[in-house]
Design a protein around this motif. Structure first.
Motif, PDB file in Angstrom:
ATOM      1  N   ALA A 149      49.843  56.408  77.807  1.00 50.70           N
ATOM      2  CA  ALA A 149      49.166  56.969  78.509  1.00 50.70           C
ATOM      3  C   ALA A 149      48.351  57.937  78.122  1.00 50.70           C
ATOM      4  N   SER A 150      48.858  58.745  77.299  1.00 50.74           N
ATOM      5  CA  SER A 150      48.103  59.645  76.450  1.00 50.74           C
ATOM      6  C   SER A 150      48.897  60.160  75.113  1.00 50.74           C
ATOM      7  N   PHE A 151      48.409  60.553  74.084  1.00 51.16           N
ATOM      8  CA  PHE A 151      49.091  60.801  72.844  1.00 51.16           C
ATOM      9  C   PHE A 151      48.395  61.972  72.039  1.00 51.16           C
ATOM     10  N   THR A 152      48.884  62.665  71.138  1.00 58.63           N
ATOM     11  CA  THR A 152      48.658  63.549  69.856  1.00 58.63           C
ATOM     12  C   THR A 152      48.910  63.050  68.823  1.00 58.63           C
ATOM     13  N   VAL A 153      48.277  63.494  67.639  1.00 53.46           N
ATOM     14  CA  VAL A 153      48.777  63.223  66.511  1.00 53.46           C
ATOM     15  C   VAL A 153      49.248  64.554  65.845  1.00 53.46           C
ATOM     16  N   TYR A 175      52.812  62.605  62.668  1.00 56.91           N
ATOM     17  CA  TYR A 175      53.467  61.672  63.628  1.00 56.91           C
ATOM     18  C   TYR A 175      52.976  61.896  64.927  1.00 56.91           C
ATOM     19  N   VAL A 176      53.168  60.670  65.710  1.00 63.15           N
ATOM     20  CA  VAL A 176      52.331  60.689  67.126  1.00 63.15           C
ATOM     21  C   VAL A 176      53.485  60.867  67.978  1.00 63.15           C
ATOM     22  N   VAL A 177      53.300  61.714  69.045  1.00 62.57           N
ATOM     23  CA  VAL A 177      53.728  62.165  70.370  1.00 62.57           C
ATOM     24  C   VAL A 177      53.149  61.518  71.332  1.00 62.57           C
ATOM     25  N   ALA A 178      53.595  60.792  72.255  1.00 61.34           N
ATOM     26  CA  ALA A 178      52.951  59.990  73.408  1.00 61.34           C
ATOM     27  C   ALA A 178      53.739  60.084  74.536  1.00 61.34           C
ATOM     28  N   LEU A 179      52.826  60.079  75.636  1.00 62.72           N
ATOM     29  CA  LEU A 179      53.601  59.662  77.084  1.00 62.72           C
ATOM     30  C   LEU A 179      53.302  58.193  77.369  1.00 62.72           C
ATOM     31  N   ILE A 180      54.449  57.605  77.520  1.00 64.73           N
ATOM     32  CA  ILE A 180      54.454  55.996  77.769  1.00 64.73           C
ATOM     33  C   ILE A 180      54.843  55.641  79.076  1.00 64.73           C
ATOM     34  N   ASP A 181      53.722  54.951  79.847  1.00 57.39           N
ATOM     35  CA  ASP A 181      54.241  54.435  81.190  1.00 57.39           C
ATOM     36  C   ASP A 181      54.849  53.019  80.822  1.00 57.39           C
ATOM     37  N   LEU A 182      56.274  52.880  81.324  1.00 60.42           N
ATOM     38  CA  LEU A 182      56.962  51.955  81.183  1.00 60.42           C
ATOM     39  C   LEU A 182      56.493  50.872  82.187  1.00 60.42           C
ATOM     40  N   GLU A 183      56.902  49.336  81.801  1.00 60.36           N
ATOM     41  CA  GLU A 183      56.542  48.311  82.825  1.00 60.36           C
ATOM     42  C   GLU A 183      57.273  48.711  84.344  1.00 60.36           C
ATOM     43  N   GLU A 184      58.493  49.201  84.249  1.00 54.18           N
ATOM     44  CA  GLU A 184      59.226  49.544  85.590  1.00 54.18           C
ATOM     45  C   GLU A 184      58.866  50.760  86.416  1.00 54.18           C
ATOM     46  N   GLY A 185      57.844  51.327  85.617  1.00 53.29           N
ATOM     47  CA  GLY A 185      57.360  52.507  86.379  1.00 53.29           C
ATOM     48  C   GLY A 185      57.238  53.907  86.002  1.00 53.29           C
ATOM     49  N   ASP A 231      49.567  54.319  60.292  1.00 45.74           N
ATOM     50  CA  ASP A 231      48.361  54.721  60.443  1.00 45.74           C
ATOM     51  C   ASP A 231      48.235  55.346  61.907  1.00 45.74           C
ATOM     52  N   PRO A 232      47.981  56.597  62.189  1.00 44.74           N
ATOM     53  CA  PRO A 232      47.942  57.013  63.902  1.00 44.74           C
ATOM     54  C   PRO A 232      46.585  56.795  64.147  1.00 44.74           C
ATOM     55  N   GLN A 233      45.663  56.234  63.344  1.00 43.84           N
ATOM     56  CA  GLN A 233      44.243  56.079  63.977  1.00 43.84           C
ATOM     57  C   GLN A 233      44.572  54.645  64.724  1.00 43.84           C
ATOM     58  N   GLN A 234      45.444  53.832  64.634  1.00 39.38           N
ATOM     59  CA  GLN A 234      45.794  52.560  65.282  1.00 39.38           C
ATOM     60  C   GLN A 234      46.146  52.801  66.621  1.00 39.38           C
ATOM     61  N   VAL A 272      62.227  55.323  70.435  1.00 39.44           N
ATOM     62  CA  VAL A 272      60.882  55.608  69.970  1.00 39.44           C
ATOM     63  C   VAL A 272      60.237  54.138  70.314  1.00 39.44           C
ATOM     64  N   PHE A 273      58.975  54.144  70.063  1.00 44.87           N
ATOM     65  CA  PHE A 273      58.176  53.096  70.385  1.00 44.87           C
ATOM     66  C   PHE A 273      57.197  52.675  69.230  1.00 44.87           C
ATOM     67  N   GLU A 274      56.700  51.438  68.949  1.00 44.69           N
ATOM     68  CA  GLU A 274      56.111  50.933  68.016  1.00 44.69           C
ATOM     69  C   GLU A 274      54.933  49.995  68.640  1.00 44.69           C
ATOM     70  N   LEU A 275      53.788  49.938  68.121  1.00 40.45           N
ATOM     71  CA  LEU A 275      52.535  49.238  68.686  1.00 40.45           C
ATOM     72  C   LEU A 275      53.355  47.675  69.001  1.00 40.45           C
ATOM     73  N   ALA A 276      52.785  47.208  69.900  1.00 44.55           N
ATOM     74  CA  ALA A 276      53.427  45.805  70.227  1.00 44.55           C
ATOM     75  C   ALA A 276      52.443  45.019  69.401  1.00 44.55           C
ATOM     76  N   ARG A 277      53.235  43.780  68.927  1.00 45.58           N
ATOM     77  CA  ARG A 277      52.418  42.768  68.175  1.00 45.58           C
ATOM     78  C   ARG A 277      51.724  41.875  69.001  1.00 45.58           C
ATOM     79  N   VAL A 278      50.468  41.534  68.417  1.00 50.82           N
ATOM     80  CA  VAL A 278      49.624  40.768  69.207  1.00 50.82           C
ATOM     81  C   VAL A 278      49.892  39.397  68.365  1.00 50.82           C
ATOM     82  N   ASP A 279      50.304  38.511  69.283  1.00 48.29           N
ATOM     83  CA  ASP A 279      50.424  37.279  68.745  1.00 48.29           C
ATOM     84  C   ASP A 279      49.183  36.350  68.839  1.00 48.29           C
ATOM     85  N   SER A 280      48.713  35.727  67.835  1.00 54.05           N
ATOM     86  CA  SER A 280      47.387  35.136  67.288  1.00 54.05           C
ATOM     87  C   SER A 280      47.568  33.535  67.656  1.00 54.05           C
TER      88      SER A 280
END
Length: 139
Positions: free
Chosen positions: A68-72, A85-95, A106-109, A131-139
């Motif tokens: 939802a938002s983040f800062t490096v 390091y990246v601090v973020a607000l995460i909107d979970l699927e459950e609400g 790379d915080p630029q990602q 903690v969270f990591e970027l979800a993998r995108v299956d190709s």
């Protein structure tokens, strides 16, 4: 003489949140769910924030969400927190929305709207934090 590892700030454990912390130690993200309205909430409370119900149960959740938002942070608050390091607000699927770190080379990602998934990181003592990591995108 050896240098000791700098200490990190550790969360305070309470009886109300023990199921949450036990889930983290087991590698499972748990949230409270109201038995009346079935909505999830975070952080732990004695009443449902949606309907005021007092029948709350702990449930394992998906651990998936969107940024939802983040800062490096480019200068850590002490040697215990190497930057960047990246601090973020995460909107979970459950609400609920929760604050955490995104573990990424790379915080630029990271971008608002990025899909993330939970993982767990030892924090010191018997503390394990989600903690969270970027979800993998299956190709």
């Amino acid at each position: 003489m050896t240098a000791s590892q700098p200490a990190k700030i550790t969360p305070t454990s309470t009886a109300l949140a023990e199921a949450y912390w036990e889930g983290c130690r087991q590698g499972e993200l748990r949230l409270q769910q109201c038995d009346s309205c079935e909505r999830h909430q975070f952080y732990p409370r004695v009443l449902c924030t949606h309907c005021g119900g007092d029948a709350l149960s702990w449930r394992a959740v998906s651990g998936r969400g969107l940024v939802a938002s983040f800062t490096v942070v480019r200068r850590g608050i002490s040697k215990a927190y190497p930057a960047p390091y990246v601090v973020a607000l995460i909107d979970l699927e459950e609400g609920p929305r929760m604050m955490s770190n995104i573990i990424v080379d790379d915080p630029q990602q990271v971008a608002v709207g990025s899909a993330v998934s939970v993982t767990f990181q030892p924090w010191g003592g018997d503390h394990v934090l989600p903690v969270f990591e970027l979800a993998r995108v299956d190709s």
